[in-house]
Design an enzyme around this catalytic site. Structure first.
Site, mmCIF file in Angstrom:
data_model
loop_
_atom_site.group_PDB
_atom_site.id
_atom_site.type_symbol
_atom_site.label_atom_id
_atom_site.label_comp_id
_atom_site.label_asym_id
_atom_site.label_seq_id
_atom_site.Cartn_x
_atom_site.Cartn_y
_atom_site.Cartn_z
ATOM 1 N N LYS A 1 -6.814 0.152 -3.019
ATOM 2 C CA LYS A 1 -5.350 0.239 -3.031
ATOM 3 C C LYS A 1 -4.700 -0.985 -2.363
ATOM 4 O O LYS A 1 -3.767 -1.576 -2.909
ATOM 5 C CB LYS A 1 -4.968 1.510 -2.276
ATOM 6 C CG LYS A 1 -3.666 2.114 -2.711
ATOM 7 C CD LYS A 1 -3.570 3.529 -2.166
ATOM 8 C CE LYS A 1 -2.206 3.813 -1.626
ATOM 9 N NZ LYS A 1 -2.208 4.891 -0.630
ATOM 10 N N LYS B 1 0.834 9.406 8.483
ATOM 11 C CA LYS B 1 0.435 10.483 7.568
ATOM 12 C C LYS B 1 1.175 11.789 7.884
ATOM 13 O O LYS B 1 1.567 12.525 6.980
ATOM 14 C CB LYS B 1 -1.082 10.699 7.645
ATOM 15 C CG LYS B 1 -1.895 9.456 7.325
ATOM 16 C CD LYS B 1 -1.677 8.988 5.918
ATOM 17 C CE LYS B 1 -2.630 7.865 5.553
ATOM 18 N NZ LYS B 1 -2.437 7.388 4.189
ATOM 19 N N TYR C 1 -6.540 8.152 17.739
ATOM 20 C CA TYR C 1 -6.823 7.216 16.652
ATOM 21 C C TYR C 1 -5.891 7.374 15.452
ATOM 22 O O TYR C 1 -5.628 8.504 15.004
ATOM 23 C CB TYR C 1 -8.271 7.408 16.170
ATOM 24 C CG TYR C 1 -8.736 6.283 15.280
ATOM 25 C CD1 TYR C 1 -9.080 5.052 15.830
ATOM 26 C CD2 TYR C 1 -8.812 6.440 13.909
ATOM 27 C CE1 TYR C 1 -9.490 4.004 15.032
ATOM 28 C CE2 TYR C 1 -9.227 5.393 13.089
ATOM 29 C CZ TYR C 1 -9.566 4.178 13.660
ATOM 30 O OH TYR C 1 -9.978 3.145 12.863
ATOM 31 N N ARG D 1 -9.348 9.971 10.742
ATOM 32 C CA ARG D 1 -8.572 11.196 10.617
ATOM 33 C C ARG D 1 -9.515 12.385 10.607
ATOM 34 O O ARG D 1 -10.621 12.316 10.093
ATOM 35 C CB ARG D 1 -7.778 11.204 9.308
ATOM 36 C CG ARG D 1 -6.618 10.245 9.268
ATOM 37 C CD ARG D 1 -5.782 10.439 8.025
ATOM 38 N NE ARG D 1 -6.509 10.155 6.813
ATOM 39 C CZ ARG D 1 -7.025 11.068 5.995
ATOM 40 N NH1 ARG D 1 -6.880 12.354 6.241
ATOM 41 N NH2 ARG D 1 -7.680 10.721 4.911
ATOM 42 N N HIS E 1 1.745 9.119 -1.537
ATOM 43 C CA HIS E 1 0.674 8.284 -1.009
ATOM 44 C C HIS E 1 0.444 7.149 -2.010
ATOM 45 O O HIS E 1 -0.554 7.136 -2.733
ATOM 46 C CB HIS E 1 -0.583 9.154 -0.855
ATOM 47 C CG HIS E 1 -1.686 8.509 -0.106
ATOM 48 N ND1 HIS E 1 -2.983 8.953 -0.179
ATOM 49 C CD2 HIS E 1 -1.694 7.463 0.756
ATOM 50 C CE1 HIS E 1 -3.747 8.206 0.595
ATOM 51 N NE2 HIS E 1 -2.994 7.297 1.170
ATOM 52 N N TYR F 1 -10.541 -6.767 -9.586
ATOM 53 C CA TYR F 1 -9.850 -7.716 -8.694
ATOM 54 C C TYR F 1 -8.633 -8.345 -9.394
ATOM 55 O O TYR F 1 -7.864 -7.646 -10.051
ATOM 56 C CB TYR F 1 -10.825 -8.772 -8.149
ATOM 57 C CG TYR F 1 -11.879 -8.154 -7.255
ATOM 58 C CD1 TYR F 1 -11.587 -7.805 -5.931
ATOM 59 C CD2 TYR F 1 -13.158 -7.873 -7.741
ATOM 60 C CE1 TYR F 1 -12.538 -7.218 -5.111
ATOM 61 C CE2 TYR F 1 -14.122 -7.284 -6.930
ATOM 62 C CZ TYR F 1 -13.799 -6.951 -5.616
ATOM 63 O OH TYR F 1 -14.738 -6.367 -4.820
ATOM 64 N N SER G 1 -8.996 7.366 -1.742
ATOM 65 C CA SER G 1 -9.492 6.282 -0.897
ATOM 66 C C SER G 1 -10.679 5.581 -1.567
ATOM 67 O O SER G 1 -11.332 6.134 -2.453
ATOM 68 C CB SER G 1 -9.872 6.800 0.485
ATOM 69 O OG SER G 1 -10.664 7.936 0.345
ATOM 70 N N ASN H 1 -7.293 -7.484 -12.864
ATOM 71 C CA ASN H 1 -6.502 -6.273 -13.121
ATOM 72 C C ASN H 1 -5.054 -6.629 -13.493
ATOM 73 O O ASN H 1 -4.326 -5.801 -14.039
ATOM 74 C CB ASN H 1 -6.527 -5.337 -11.907
ATOM 75 C CG ASN H 1 -7.914 -4.748 -11.691
ATOM 76 O OD1 ASN H 1 -8.717 -4.695 -12.629
ATOM 77 N ND2 ASN H 1 -8.210 -4.313 -10.474
ATOM 78 N N ARG I 1 -10.210 -0.842 11.836
ATOM 79 C CA ARG I 1 -8.873 -1.097 11.278
ATOM 80 C C ARG I 1 -8.224 -2.363 11.829
ATOM 81 O O ARG I 1 -8.445 -2.747 12.977
ATOM 82 C CB ARG I 1 -7.948 0.079 11.621
ATOM 83 C CG ARG I 1 -8.358 1.391 10.978
ATOM 84 C CD ARG I 1 -7.887 1.491 9.566
ATOM 85 N NE ARG I 1 -8.548 2.553 8.823
ATOM 86 C CZ ARG I 1 -8.136 2.977 7.632
ATOM 87 N NH1 ARG I 1 -7.096 2.421 7.046
ATOM 88 N NH2 ARG I 1 -8.793 3.920 6.997
ATOM 89 N N ASP J 1 0.609 1.752 1.168
ATOM 90 C CA ASP J 1 0.103 3.104 1.432
ATOM 91 C C ASP J 1 1.071 4.233 1.092
ATOM 92 O O ASP J 1 0.641 5.256 0.590
ATOM 93 C CB ASP J 1 -0.298 3.208 2.912
ATOM 94 C CG ASP J 1 -1.206 4.394 3.195
ATOM 95 O OD1 ASP J 1 -2.062 4.703 2.341
ATOM 96 O OD2 ASP J 1 -1.064 5.031 4.262
ATOM 97 N N CYS K 1 -10.595 2.972 -3.555
ATOM 98 C CA CYS K 1 -10.354 2.485 -4.925
ATOM 99 C C CYS K 1 -9.650 1.120 -4.906
ATOM 100 O O CYS K 1 -9.185 0.648 -5.940
ATOM 101 C CB CYS K 1 -9.505 3.473 -5.707
ATOM 102 S SG CYS K 1 -10.389 4.959 -6.173
HETATM 103 O O1 O2Y Z 1 -8.610 7.151 9.662
HETATM 104 C C1 O2Y Z 1 -7.432 6.955 9.915
HETATM 105 O O2 O2Y Z 1 -6.859 7.424 10.892
HETATM 106 C C2 O2Y Z 1 -6.636 6.118 9.038
HETATM 107 S S1 O2Y Z 1 -6.499 6.777 7.463
HETATM 108 C C3 O2Y Z 1 -5.505 5.712 6.547
HETATM 109 C C4 O2Y Z 1 -4.982 4.595 7.128
HETATM 110 C C5 O2Y Z 1 -4.188 3.750 6.394
HETATM 111 C C6 O2Y Z 1 -3.928 4.067 5.107
HETATM 112 N N1 O2Y Z 1 -4.431 5.174 4.533
HETATM 113 C C7 O2Y Z 1 -5.237 5.987 5.212
HETATM 114 C C8 O2Y Z 1 -5.750 7.186 4.460
HETATM 115 O O3 O2Y Z 1 -6.595 7.912 4.936
HETATM 116 O O4 O2Y Z 1 -5.268 7.385 3.336
HETATM 117 MN MN MN Z 2 -3.635 6.113 2.805
#
Ligand code: O2Y
Ligand code: MN
Length: 596
Positions: free
Chosen positions: A265, A219, A210, A69, A239, A504, A261, A507, A378, A286, A263
C-alpha cells in the site's frame, strides 16, 4: 491553555483516577517536543541518531512483547454484541469500564500525565475532528506530534464549547517513590486493552505503548470511531491510501485504494510511474475520510500528518520516495542501531555494519537466523517530507475521488484489473477482498484465502454487515454519474510459480488504464466478472516479455471463478441477518453471468 469547561473537567476527573505526579498540557511547539526527546535520551529511553546521517532523528526499542497491534485484545464495546458483529471482540461497555477503572486507578503514579489536543485532518477543515489523548507515555507524545496536527491550535478550534473525541491511554506501569523505570514499561499481552465505545465515541487503552495500540488518533479514532461517525453522518472513514495521478496532458485525478496488509500500500501511494510523462503524488498511505461535496462528488482528506510505515525492505530500490522521506526528522522503532548511531534493517540495500545492535539490543549475529530489525519495526516521519507529497494533502477541502481500488494478494482467479458494473457491484468486490496466507496461521491452511473486507476487518467500529449496508446506502443516495468508479486490481497473479505482472512502477500502466476509464474512454469490454480492458488497452510497450504475460494475468477461468463464488457464498453466510440484500443480489447476478 483552554476555557473549555468540559475538557478541563474531563482532564481533572482522569487525573483523580490516574494519580499522576504531574500534568502537562501539550502546546505542540518544537521546544516542547525537543524537551521531551531530550528527557527520553537522558533517561536511556531514546537514542539520538547521528546528526550528520539522520538529522533530528531518534531511535527506540520496545519491550519484545510490545511490537504490534493486538487484535485479540481489541474490543468494540457497543451496548449489544450484535452491534459489534462477529468480526469484532465484544464486551459490554459498563463491564469493560468497571474492569478498566480498576486497572486505571493509580496507574500513572510516579509519571507525568500528558494531555494532547490534536486535529485529525487539516486544522479547520469541515472534514476534520478534534481529539484529546491523555497518556503517560512521552513516546506517544512525540509520535502524535508527527502523526497528527497537535497542540494549541487544536485547543483554539475547540474554543469554550467545542466537542472532542476523548482518548485515554496508560501504559499501566506506575512507579513507586524512588523506583527506577525500565526502558519500555508495558503490561503483558493478556493484560492489554484497546477499547472503543461506539455509542459514546470514547477510546480507552491500557498496557501497550506501541503504534496502533497507543497512538489513539490512528486506528482507534480515524478508523474504528470514525467509521461509526461516518455511518451516523453519511460519510466514509476508510483504510485507504489516496494518490494523485497526472497524465501526459497535465490532467489530474485522485484515486483511493484499499488493500489488506502486505500488498504494498505504501509503495503504491508513492509509486514512481514508468509510463513516460505521468506523475503520482501522495495524499496519504493509510486512511481516507470521504464526504460528499456540494458538487455531488466524494471528496477525501487524509486525516493523518505522518507516515507510520513498516521499515524492513524499504530501500532506494523498493520505495525511493519513502526512503528519502525518512532521512531526517524521523523516529525509528525496533530497527538495528549501528555503532555510528545510524539505523540498519534487512533490505536497506547494504550489508549490516559490524557491531550493529539488533532490535533486542544485542550485537547482531548475521548467522543467528534472526532478523536484526523486528518484522513490524516502524518509521514515523512527516508526510510533508515525502518528495512526492501532494500539495492538496494540506487542503481543508480535500481532493475529489475519481476511482476506488480494491485489491489483495491472489495467486490465481483475480485478474490484473477489472471494473465494477455499478456501485453495488463495487461494494461486493470490496466486501470479499483478501489475501492468500503465506504460512499456516490461526487455523488456516497455507494458500487459503483470508477475507479482509474493505481491508477494514480489524478496524470497523461496528457490525460489518451494517458497514456493507452503509456502503450500499452511500451509493443509493448519490448522483450515480458522480460516484467514483470502482476497480479490483491484483498485482500478484502467478502461473507455474512465476509472476505474470512485474508490479512496482509498472503498476502505473494499470493506473493509466483506470485514469482513462474515468474519462469514459471506450477501452473496456463486458465479461462475467465486470468490465475488463479491451485487447491492447493496457500499454505493455517496452516491458520485457519475460516479466509479463498480460493474457494470463487477465485470464478469467470459469472453474476458478466457480470456486471463488462458493467461497463468497460461504463467507457471506457468516453474516446472518444483518447483511444487505443488495449484495446477495449482486452475487446472484455474478452467478447468472457465468451461466450465460
Ligand atoms: O502494529 C502497529 O501498531 C501498526 S499497524 C499499522 C500501522 C500503519 C499503517 N497501517 C497499519 C495496519 O495495521 O494497517
Ligand atoms: Mn493500515
Amino acid at each position: 491553555m483552554t476555557k473549555n469547561k468540559r475538557l478541563i473537567d474531563w482532564v481533572n476527573q482522569w487525573a483523580n483516577l490516574f494519580e499522576p505526579d504531574n500534568i502537562h498540557w501539550c502546546d505542540g511547539t518544537e521546544q516542547e517536543n525537543q524537551r521531551i526527546l531530550d528527557d527520553m535520551v537522558a533517561s536511556g529511553v531514546a537514542v539520538k541518531l547521528n546528526e550528520e546521517k539522520k538529522p533530528n532523528s531518534y531511535y527506540f526499542q520496545t519491550d519484545p512483547s510490545d511490537v504490534a497491534r493486538v487484535e485479540n485484545r481489541t474490543f468494540i464495546c457497543s451496548k449489544t454484541k450484535e452491534d459489534a458483529g462477529h468480526t469484532n471482540n465484544w464486551v459490554a461497555p459498563d463491564i469493560m469500564k468497571e474492569t478498566m477503572r480498576k486497572i486505571y486507578k493509580g496507574a500513572m503514579k510516579g509519571r507525568t500525565m500528558y494531555v494532547i489536543p490534536f486535529s485529525m485532518g487539516p486544522y479547520g477543515s469541515d472534514k476534520s475532528y478534534i481529539g484529546v489523548e491523555i497518556t503517560d507515555s512521552p513516546y506517544v507524545v512525540v509520535h502524535m506530534k508527527i502523526m497528527t496536527r497537535m497542540g494549541k491550535r487544536a485547543l483554539d478550534i475547540l474554543g469554550e464549547n467545542g466537542e472532542f473525541i476523548p482518548c485515554i491511554h496508560s501504559i499501566g506501569v506506575p512507579l513507586k517513590e524512588g523506583e527506577k523505570d525500565v526502558k519500555w514499561p508495558c503490561r503483558p499481552i493478556e493484560e492489554k486493552y484497546i477499547c472503543q465505545f461506539p455509542e459514546t465515541k470514547e477510546i480507552w487503552a491500557y498496557g501497550s505503548g506501541y503504534g496502533g495500540n497507543a497512538l489513539l488518533g490512528k486506528k482507534c479514532f480515524a478508523l474504528r470511531i470514525a467509521s461509526v461517525l461516518g455511518k451516523e453522518e453519511g460519510w466514509l472513514a476508510e483504510h485507504m491510501l489516496i494518490l494523485g495521478i497526472t497524465n501526459l496532458k497535465g490532467e489530474k485525478k485522485y484515486i483511493a485504494a484499499a488493500f489488506p496488509s502486505a500488498c504494498g500500500k505504501t509503495n503504491l501511494a508513492m509509486l514512481i510511474p514508468t509510463t513516460p510523462g505521468w506523475k503520482v503524488e501522495t495524499v496519504g498511505d493509510d486512511i481516507a475520510w470521504m464526504k460528499f461535496g456540494e458538487d455531488g462528488r466524494l471528496w477525501a482528506i487524509n486525516p493523518e500528518n505522518g507516515f507510520f510505515g513498516v521499515v524492513p525492505q524499504t530501500s532506494m530500490d523498493t520505495n525511493p520516495n519513502a526512503f528519502v522521506s525518512i532521512q531526517k526528522n524521523t523516529l525509528y522503532t525496533n530497527v538495528g542501531l549501528t555503532p555510528d548511531k545510524d539505523v540498519w534493517w534487512e533490505g536497506i540495500g547494504w550489508d549490516c555494519p559490524e557491531g550493529t545492535l539488533d532490535w533486542k539490543n544485542k550485537v547482531y549475529d548475521k548467522n543467528s537466523g534472526e532478523p536484526c530489525a523486528q518484522s513490524n519495526s516502524r518509521f514515523t516521519a512527516p508526510i510533508a517530507q515525502c518528495p512526492v507529497a501532494d500539495k492538496a494533502f494540506e487542503d481543508p477541502i480535500g481532493v475529489p475521488i475519481s476511482a476506488i481500488l480494491f485489491g489483495g494478494r491472489r495467486q490465481s482467479t483475480i485478474p490484473l484489473v477489472y471494473e465494477a458494473n455499478n456501485w453495488n457491484h463495487g461494494v461486493m468486490i470490496g466486501s470479499v477482498i483478501g489475501s492468500e496466507i503465506t504460512s499456516a496461521v490461526i487455523g488456516l491452511k497455507e494458500g487459503e484465502l483470508r477475507h479482509d473486507p474493505f481491508a477494514m476487518k480489524p478496524f470497523c467500529g461496528y457490525n460489518m454487515g451494517d458497514y456493507f449496508q452503509h456502503w450500499v446506502n452511500i451509493g443509493k443516495d448519490a448522483d450515480q454519474d458522480k460516484l467514483p468508479k470502482i476497480f479490483c486490481v491484483n498485482w500478484f497473479r502467478k502461473e507455474e510459480g512465476k509472476w505474470l505482472w512485474p508490479g512496482y512502477g509498472e503498476n502505473s500502466r494499470v493506473l493509466a488504464y483506470i485514469f482513462d476509464r474515468c474519462n469514459s474512454e471506450d477501452i473496456a469490454q463486458d465479461s462475467p466478472i465486470g468490465k475488463i480492458p479491451k485487447d491492447g488497452a493496457i500499454n505493455i510497450e517496452g516491458l520485457d516479455p519475460k516479466n509479463v504475460d498480460i493474457k494470463a494475468a487477465m485470464k478469467i477461468d470459469k472453474e476458478e471463478w466457480g470456486r471463488e463464488i462458493q467461497t463468497i457464498d460461504s463467507f457471506y453466510s457468516e453474516f446472518g441477518e444483518r447483511f444487505p440484500m443488495e449484495l446477495k443480489q449482486e452475487l446472484n447476478k455474478l452467478k447468472d453471468r457465468f451461466k450465460q
